[in-house]
Write a protein that holds these residues in place. Structure first.
Motif, mmCIF file in Angstrom:
data_model
loop_
_atom_site.group_PDB
_atom_site.id
_atom_site.type_symbol
_atom_site.label_atom_id
_atom_site.label_comp_id
_atom_site.label_asym_id
_atom_site.label_seq_id
_atom_site.Cartn_x
_atom_site.Cartn_y
_atom_site.Cartn_z
ATOM 1 N N MET A 68 0.850 -1.170 0.000
ATOM 2 C CA MET A 68 0.000 0.000 0.000
ATOM 3 C C MET A 68 0.897 1.236 0.000
ATOM 4 S SD MET A 68 -2.712 1.566 2.779
ATOM 5 C CE MET A 68 -3.241 -0.006 3.268
ATOM 6 N N ARG A 69 0.472 2.231 -0.734
ATOM 7 C CA ARG A 69 1.220 3.489 -0.813
ATOM 8 C C ARG A 69 0.267 4.639 -0.485
ATOM 9 N NH1 ARG A 69 2.973 6.796 -5.731
ATOM 10 N NH2 ARG A 69 4.633 8.089 -4.896
ATOM 11 N N ILE A 70 0.668 5.460 0.494
ATOM 12 C CA ILE A 70 -0.116 6.626 0.898
ATOM 13 C C ILE A 70 0.706 7.865 0.571
ATOM 14 C CG2 ILE A 70 -1.158 7.863 2.827
ATOM 15 C CD1 ILE A 70 -1.571 5.162 4.213
ATOM 16 N N ILE A 71 0.076 8.798 -0.128
ATOM 17 C CA ILE A 71 0.774 10.027 -0.488
ATOM 18 C C ILE A 71 0.099 11.227 0.171
ATOM 19 C CG2 ILE A 71 1.744 9.189 -2.648
ATOM 20 C CD1 ILE A 71 -0.549 10.419 -4.152
ATOM 21 N N CYS A 72 0.904 12.223 0.458
ATOM 22 C CA CYS A 72 0.419 13.466 1.054
ATOM 23 C C CYS A 72 0.974 14.609 0.226
ATOM 24 C CB CYS A 72 0.887 13.575 2.493
ATOM 25 S SG CYS A 72 0.463 15.151 3.262
ATOM 26 N N CYS A 73 0.109 15.529 -0.137
ATOM 27 C CA CYS A 73 0.541 16.691 -0.903
ATOM 28 C C CYS A 73 0.106 17.943 -0.153
ATOM 29 C CB CYS A 73 -0.065 16.655 -2.301
ATOM 30 S SG CYS A 73 0.499 18.004 -3.350
ATOM 31 N N ASP A 74 1.079 18.697 0.314
ATOM 32 C CA ASP A 74 0.806 19.904 1.089
ATOM 33 C C ASP A 74 2.011 20.820 0.972
ATOM 34 O OD1 ASP A 74 0.421 21.728 3.393
ATOM 35 O OD2 ASP A 74 -1.201 20.349 3.878
ATOM 36 N N ARG A 94 3.745 6.836 -10.400
ATOM 37 C CA ARG A 94 3.544 5.579 -9.680
ATOM 38 C C ARG A 94 2.141 5.520 -9.089
ATOM 39 N NH1 ARG A 94 7.995 6.125 -5.534
ATOM 40 N NH2 ARG A 94 7.501 8.290 -5.914
ATOM 41 N N ASP A 95 1.663 4.296 -8.857
ATOM 42 C CA ASP A 95 0.345 4.093 -8.260
ATOM 43 C C ASP A 95 0.355 4.474 -6.787
ATOM 44 O OD1 ASP A 95 -1.073 3.261 -10.470
ATOM 45 O OD2 ASP A 95 -0.603 1.146 -10.171
ATOM 46 N N ALA A 96 -0.809 4.857 -6.302
ATOM 47 C CA ALA A 96 -1.006 5.135 -4.878
ATOM 48 C C ALA A 96 -2.403 4.652 -4.514
ATOM 49 C CB ALA A 96 -0.857 6.615 -4.589
ATOM 50 N N ASP A 97 -2.577 4.263 -3.256
ATOM 51 C CA ASP A 97 -3.879 3.791 -2.785
ATOM 52 C C ASP A 97 -4.685 4.895 -2.120
ATOM 53 O OD1 ASP A 97 -3.558 0.834 -3.313
ATOM 54 O OD2 ASP A 97 -1.766 1.241 -2.124
ATOM 55 N N ILE A 98 -3.987 5.786 -1.414
ATOM 56 C CA ILE A 98 -4.651 6.860 -0.673
ATOM 57 C C ILE A 98 -3.876 8.148 -0.884
ATOM 58 C CG2 ILE A 98 -5.373 7.680 1.615
ATOM 59 C CD1 ILE A 98 -5.262 4.749 2.530
ATOM 60 N N LEU A 114 -5.751 13.072 -10.348
ATOM 61 C CA LEU A 114 -5.371 11.749 -9.830
ATOM 62 C C LEU A 114 -6.474 10.723 -10.076
ATOM 63 C CD1 LEU A 114 -3.684 12.465 -6.376
ATOM 64 C CD2 LEU A 114 -2.581 11.651 -8.457
ATOM 65 N N LYS A 115 -7.705 11.118 -9.834
ATOM 66 C CA LYS A 115 -8.835 10.202 -9.995
ATOM 67 C C LYS A 115 -8.972 9.753 -11.452
ATOM 68 C CE LYS A 115 -11.973 8.371 -7.367
ATOM 69 N NZ LYS A 115 -11.613 7.313 -6.448
ATOM 70 N N GLN A 116 -8.684 10.659 -12.394
ATOM 71 C CA GLN A 116 -8.738 10.281 -13.810
ATOM 72 C C GLN A 116 -7.643 9.277 -14.147
ATOM 73 O OE1 GLN A 116 -8.599 13.934 -16.040
ATOM 74 N NE2 GLN A 116 -10.713 14.459 -15.554
ATOM 75 N N ARG A 117 -6.477 9.469 -13.583
ATOM 76 C CA ARG A 117 -5.344 8.579 -13.862
ATOM 77 C C ARG A 117 -5.421 7.272 -13.085
ATOM 78 N NH1 ARG A 117 -0.249 12.715 -13.285
ATOM 79 N NH2 ARG A 117 -1.070 14.351 -14.639
ATOM 80 N N LYS A 118 -5.915 7.358 -11.845
ATOM 81 C CA LYS A 118 -5.934 6.212 -10.932
ATOM 82 C C LYS A 118 -7.328 6.105 -10.324
ATOM 83 C CE LYS A 118 -1.292 7.665 -10.108
ATOM 84 N NZ LYS A 118 -0.274 8.252 -9.316
ATOM 85 N N PRO A 119 -8.279 5.531 -11.033
ATOM 86 C CA PRO A 119 -9.679 5.522 -10.593
ATOM 87 C C PRO A 119 -9.940 4.907 -9.220
ATOM 88 C CG PRO A 119 -9.489 4.716 -12.853
ATOM 89 C CD PRO A 119 -8.103 4.873 -12.320
ATOM 90 N N ASN A 120 -9.080 4.012 -8.750
ATOM 91 C CA ASN A 120 -9.326 3.343 -7.465
ATOM 92 C C ASN A 120 -8.707 4.056 -6.264
ATOM 93 O OD1 ASN A 120 -10.802 1.277 -8.669
ATOM 94 N ND2 ASN A 120 -8.938 0.163 -9.182
ATOM 95 N N ILE A 121 -8.034 5.161 -6.493
ATOM 96 C CA ILE A 121 -7.396 5.871 -5.390
ATOM 97 C C ILE A 121 -8.448 6.482 -4.464
ATOM 98 C CG2 ILE A 121 -7.164 8.083 -6.594
ATOM 99 C CD1 ILE A 121 -4.373 8.326 -5.256
ATOM 100 N N ILE A 122 -8.183 6.468 -3.168
ATOM 101 C CA ILE A 122 -9.066 7.100 -2.186
ATOM 102 C C ILE A 122 -8.459 8.463 -1.875
ATOM 103 C CG2 ILE A 122 -10.004 6.974 0.147
ATOM 104 C CD1 ILE A 122 -9.698 3.880 -0.142
ATOM 105 N N ILE A 123 -9.231 9.512 -2.074
ATOM 106 C CA ILE A 123 -8.716 10.878 -1.936
ATOM 107 C C ILE A 123 -9.410 11.599 -0.794
ATOM 108 C CG2 ILE A 123 -8.527 13.127 -3.060
ATOM 109 C CD1 ILE A 123 -8.287 11.610 -5.724
ATOM 110 N N PHE A 124 -8.585 12.257 0.036
ATOM 111 C CA PHE A 124 -9.086 13.122 1.098
ATOM 112 C C PHE A 124 -8.571 14.530 0.853
ATOM 113 C CE2 PHE A 124 -8.983 8.927 2.996
ATOM 114 C CZ PHE A 124 -10.239 8.854 3.576
ATOM 115 N N ILE A 125 -9.465 15.481 0.908
ATOM 116 C CA ILE A 125 -9.078 16.878 0.801
ATOM 117 C C ILE A 125 -8.881 17.395 2.219
ATOM 118 C CG2 ILE A 125 -9.766 19.174 0.023
ATOM 119 C CD1 ILE A 125 -9.198 17.186 -2.267
ATOM 120 N N VAL A 126 -7.712 17.962 2.479
ATOM 121 C CA VAL A 126 -7.336 18.385 3.820
ATOM 122 C C VAL A 126 -7.399 19.906 3.932
ATOM 123 C CG1 VAL A 126 -5.503 18.332 5.551
ATOM 124 C CG2 VAL A 126 -5.817 16.396 3.999
ATOM 125 N N ILE A 127 -8.030 20.357 4.994
ATOM 126 C CA ILE A 127 -8.099 21.782 5.313
ATOM 127 C C ILE A 127 -7.566 21.907 6.733
ATOM 128 C CG2 ILE A 127 -9.626 23.758 5.633
ATOM 129 C CD1 ILE A 127 -11.675 22.097 3.912
#
Length: 124
Positions: A1-7, A48-52, A71-84
């Motif tokens: 599993m790969r989890i990515i964070c973008c901030d 690269r693929d990511a799961d979350i 990301l969703k267009q490229r990797k339809p199964n990814i789970i995305i959270f928008i962080v505020i």
């Protein structure tokens, strides 16, 4: 599993990784691969693929909503959270879209892991 964070704030990315590591450790689950990206542009260059993905809603060039859509267009199964988040004194408070009550709680991570197919101890 790969989890990515973008901030654009590396401190937030590091704190999220710590929260996730603690949870996976508590339930003796294999630690996933974590990767931090400091901008939307940098993340979108990664093929690269990511799961979350945890994406900051406000970033200087490309916002998290746009990055999440790409990301969703490229990797339809990814789970995305928008962080505020916002800072209050020294503490960072993180809110994730509609599920703000779940962040930093066992319930949030249990729901997340169940969604990924893990069998974990249910929360009360």
């Amino acid at each position: 599993m790969r989890i990515i964070c973008c901030d654009d704030d590396a401190e937030v990315g590091k704190q999220m990784e710590c929260y996730l590591q603690e949870y996976f450790e508590k339930y003796n689950l294999a630690q996933p691969e974590y990767e931090y990206f400091g901008s939307g542009e940098e993340l979108l260059r990664d093929e690269r693929d990511a799961d979350i993905a945890f994406l900051d809603v406000e970033m200087p060039e490309i916002n998290g909503i746009y990055v999440g859509t790409e990301l969703k267009q490229r990797k339809p199964n990814i789970i995305i959270f928008i962080v505020i988040y916002y800072r209050q004194t020294v503490r960072i408070i993180i809110v994730i879209a509609v599920i703000s009550d779940y962040w930093r709680t066992e319930r949030f991570f249990t729901v997340l892991l169940c969604r990924l197919g893990y069998k974990v101890i249910p929360f009360p």
